[in-house]
Design a protein around this motif. Structure first.
Motif, short mmCIF file in Angstrom:
data_model
loop_
_atom_site.label_atom_id
_atom_site.label_comp_id
_atom_site.label_asym_id
_atom_site.label_seq_id
_atom_site.Cartn_x
_atom_site.Cartn_y
_atom_site.Cartn_z
N VAL A 60 0.87 -1.22 -0.09
CA VAL A 60 0.01 -0.11 0.16
C VAL A 60 0.92 1.26 0.00
O VAL A 60 0.51 2.21 -0.66
CB VAL A 60 -0.93 -0.12 1.23
CG1 VAL A 60 -1.61 1.30 1.34
CG2 VAL A 60 -1.90 -0.94 1.03
N PHE A 61 2.09 1.16 0.61
CA PHE A 61 2.83 2.50 0.83
C PHE A 61 4.04 2.39 -0.10
O PHE A 61 4.83 3.12 0.06
CB PHE A 61 3.17 2.48 2.37
CG PHE A 61 2.16 2.98 3.25
CD1 PHE A 61 1.94 4.25 3.35
CD2 PHE A 61 1.52 1.92 4.07
CE1 PHE A 61 1.03 4.86 4.16
CE2 PHE A 61 0.46 2.57 4.90
CZ PHE A 61 0.22 3.82 5.04
N SER A 62 4.08 1.30 -0.83
CA SER A 62 5.26 1.09 -1.64
C SER A 62 5.50 2.32 -2.64
O SER A 62 6.52 2.58 -2.93
CB SER A 62 5.26 -0.37 -2.53
OG SER A 62 3.78 -0.23 -3.25
N GLY A 63 4.31 3.04 -3.25
CA GLY A 63 4.44 4.14 -4.09
C GLY A 63 5.45 5.07 -3.41
O GLY A 63 6.20 5.66 -4.00
N ILE A 64 4.92 5.42 -2.18
CA ILE A 64 5.47 6.55 -1.65
C ILE A 64 7.01 6.34 -1.21
O ILE A 64 7.88 7.09 -1.32
CB ILE A 64 4.82 6.66 -0.28
CG1 ILE A 64 3.40 7.27 -0.35
CG2 ILE A 64 5.36 7.95 0.88
CD1 ILE A 64 2.45 7.40 0.90
N ALA A 65 7.18 4.85 -0.74
CA ALA A 65 8.56 4.22 -0.44
C ALA A 65 9.65 4.68 -1.73
O ALA A 65 10.58 5.05 -1.30
CB ALA A 65 8.76 2.90 0.04
N PHE A 66 8.94 4.30 -2.94
CA PHE A 66 9.55 4.16 -4.09
C PHE A 66 10.14 5.50 -4.22
O PHE A 66 11.33 6.08 -4.79
CB PHE A 66 8.92 3.65 -5.20
CG PHE A 66 9.54 3.63 -6.80
CD1 PHE A 66 10.50 2.83 -6.93
CD2 PHE A 66 9.42 4.82 -7.42
CE1 PHE A 66 11.14 2.95 -8.39
CE2 PHE A 66 9.84 4.95 -8.81
CZ PHE A 66 10.84 3.97 -9.13
N ILE A 67 9.20 6.80 -4.14
CA ILE A 67 9.76 7.94 -4.66
C ILE A 67 10.58 8.59 -3.63
O ILE A 67 11.32 9.50 -3.87
CB ILE A 67 8.24 8.65 -4.44
CG1 ILE A 67 7.34 8.37 -5.66
CG2 ILE A 67 8.46 10.33 -4.53
CD1 ILE A 67 6.09 9.16 -5.53
N ARG A 68 10.51 8.03 -2.32
CA ARG A 68 11.23 8.72 -1.24
C ARG A 68 12.73 7.92 -1.77
O ARG A 68 13.85 8.82 -1.42
CB ARG A 68 11.16 8.11 0.16
CG ARG A 68 9.64 8.86 0.58
CD ARG A 68 9.72 8.27 2.05
NE ARG A 68 10.88 8.75 2.95
CZ ARG A 68 10.87 8.37 4.05
NH1 ARG A 68 9.77 7.54 4.77
NH2 ARG A 68 12.05 8.61 4.85
N LYS A 69 13.07 6.97 -2.59
CA LYS A 69 14.29 6.47 -2.66
C LYS A 69 14.68 6.99 -4.02
O LYS A 69 15.91 6.96 -4.40
CB LYS A 69 14.22 4.95 -2.92
CG LYS A 69 13.93 4.18 -1.57
CD LYS A 69 13.83 2.84 -1.71
CE LYS A 69 13.26 1.97 -0.47
NZ LYS A 69 13.35 0.47 -0.65
N GLU A 70 13.86 7.87 -4.55
CA GLU A 70 14.29 8.35 -5.84
C GLU A 70 14.45 9.94 -5.79
O GLU A 70 13.51 10.62 -5.81
CB GLU A 70 13.32 7.94 -7.15
CG GLU A 70 13.27 6.49 -7.36
CD GLU A 70 14.52 6.22 -8.38
OE1 GLU A 70 14.79 6.96 -8.87
OE2 GLU A 70 14.96 5.03 -8.32
#
Length: 420
Positions: free
Chosen positions: A215-225
């Motif tokens: 569910v939170f993977s989209g936010i996690a991906f953006i934080r790493k990019e």
């Protein structure tokens, strides 16, 4: 019957604007955006005619933003797990029903400010699901190598609608508010029929189970990019502070002394410049240092906002809005291309949902912010402060996100390196 994917590298006659699937995608984008722009003009003028309050104009933006904010994590998962065409068609059909209720309320004499807020919230909820579904649909429509150009052409669909939609909405509102709402009803319905007819080249991956992590993977991906995070947040704060769209009814009526048609032309001014910019970028894509170009565009956006806030002449204001739109195009195309080219397709819906939240925050919440500050200081000081704040944000973000400033390509640079 599905249309076989075209290979631009192997077909010298490949033409993106003539690609059948992309033509349908472009049509649904322009029809949906046209409807929304007409509806925005009608709602804005209607609420201001009922209340004569800049704060009430801001509340319309807030009513559209809140459902998007609440539903962000849900809509991304939906876009990644179900047919994105079906999602878009259902949402556009619901928007058509909302526009029809606007028409019934107007003809029946029971429309009021609270009713407008409720229906605006319903439209906001539908667009919360529609936006990531449509945005993540594009990589399944065209070959990957054509995505930057396709993004520019798709953006031009929005800008074309933003030219025709506000002017047409203002003209139809002058005939009668109910007429404008009926036109929105028909256009949303046509968009729903068109998006359902789009053939896809790529299919969704198998549906993974829903977990808290996913569910939170989209936010996690953006934080790493940092490049994507910088582009999204730069666009968010620039438009949040610099957007004067919500106050256009005030400028049109009280400062520039024009009517609903003049309001429509002012709203179209931004899109005229943006359309010119997107057509240019479609033919001459940003190949070198797109991040630096994005910062330059945001600074120009802020400067044009300042000019608009100072102007008392209709044509100077219209010209400032054209410059504003052209400069904003750079930010839009770079941001969308970064998201689509650097995000795996299986989570593109979730990342696009976060992107849509950023856009909604900058647009709808920005309208609320503009309404509040205009209520405090007046419309012109609010726009002036917003333009200056936009320039300040761009200068700060150059220091906060040097990776974005020094980005050499829209693709991942490690993906561009030759293999050994």
């Amino acid at each position: 019957m599905p249309i076989p994917p075209a290979d631009p590298a192997g077909d010298p006659n490949f033409s993106l604007p003539k690609h059948p699937a992309f033509q349908r995608f472009w049509c649904t984008r322009i029809l949906s955006s046209l409807s929304f722009q007409m509806l925005a003009v009608a709602m804005g003028w209607h609420i201001y005619a009922l209340t004569h309050s800049a704060f009430a104009l801001g509340l319309v933006g807030l009513a559209q933003f809140l459902p998007m904010f609440v539903l962000t994590l849900v809509v991304g998962h939906v876009a990644d797990r179900y047919d994105r065409r079906r999602i878009a068609a259902i949402c556009q059909s619901l928007e058509s029903v909302a526009a029809l209720l606007f028409a019934f309320g107007t003809f029946g004499g029971w429309i009021s400010a609270p009713v407008i807020y409720v229906l605006a919230a319903c439209v906001g909820a539908a667009r919360a699901f529609e936006s990531p579904a449509v945005a993540s649909l594009l990589p399944g429509v065209v070959p990957r190598g054509q995505l930057p150009k396709a993004t520019a052409w798709a953006t031009s669909a929005n800008q074309t609608a933003q030219i025709a939609g506000p002017a047409l909405g203002g003209l139809l509102y002058g005939v009668g508010p109910g007429v404008a709402y009926l036109a929105c009803t028909l256009s949303f319905a046509a968009a729903a029929a068109t998006v359902w007819a789009i053939p896809l080249q790529a299919k969704l991956a198998s549906r993974a189970p829903v977990t808290l992590e996913s569910v939170f993977s989209g936010i996690a991906f953006i934080r790493k990019e940092p490049v994507i995070l910088g582009a999204l947040s730069l666009d968010l704060f620039a438009v949040l502070f610099g957007g004067a769209t919500a106050l256009l009814p005030v400028f049109a009526r009280d400062i520039l002394h024009t009517g609903p048609l003049g309001l429509g032309l002012l709203r179209s001014g931004t899109a005229i410049g943006a359309l010119a910019g997107t057509i240019w970028l479609a033919h001459f894509p940003l190949r070198n240092r797109p991040g630096a170009a994005m910062f330059g565009g945001v600074i120009a956006f802020g400067a044009a906002t300042v000019v608009f806030g100072l102007s008392h002449q209709f044509f100077l204001s219209l010209f400032a809005l054209m410059v504003l739109g052209a400069s904003d195009t750079i930010s839009v195309v770079v941001r969308l291309s970064l998201v689509q080219l650097r995000t795996p397709d299986e989570m593109l819906g979730r990342v696009s949902a976060v992107n849509s939240l950023f856009i909604g925050t900058s647009n709808q919440l920005g309208e609320f912010e503009s309404g509040v500050t205009a209520g405090w200081w007046g419309a012109q000081p609010a726009v002036l402060v917003g333009g200056i704040a936009t320039i300040a944000v761009a200068l700060l973000w150059m220091r906060f996100f040097p990776e974005l400033k020094h980005t050499r390509s829209l693709e991942r640079e490690e993906a561009l390196a030759p293999s050994h």
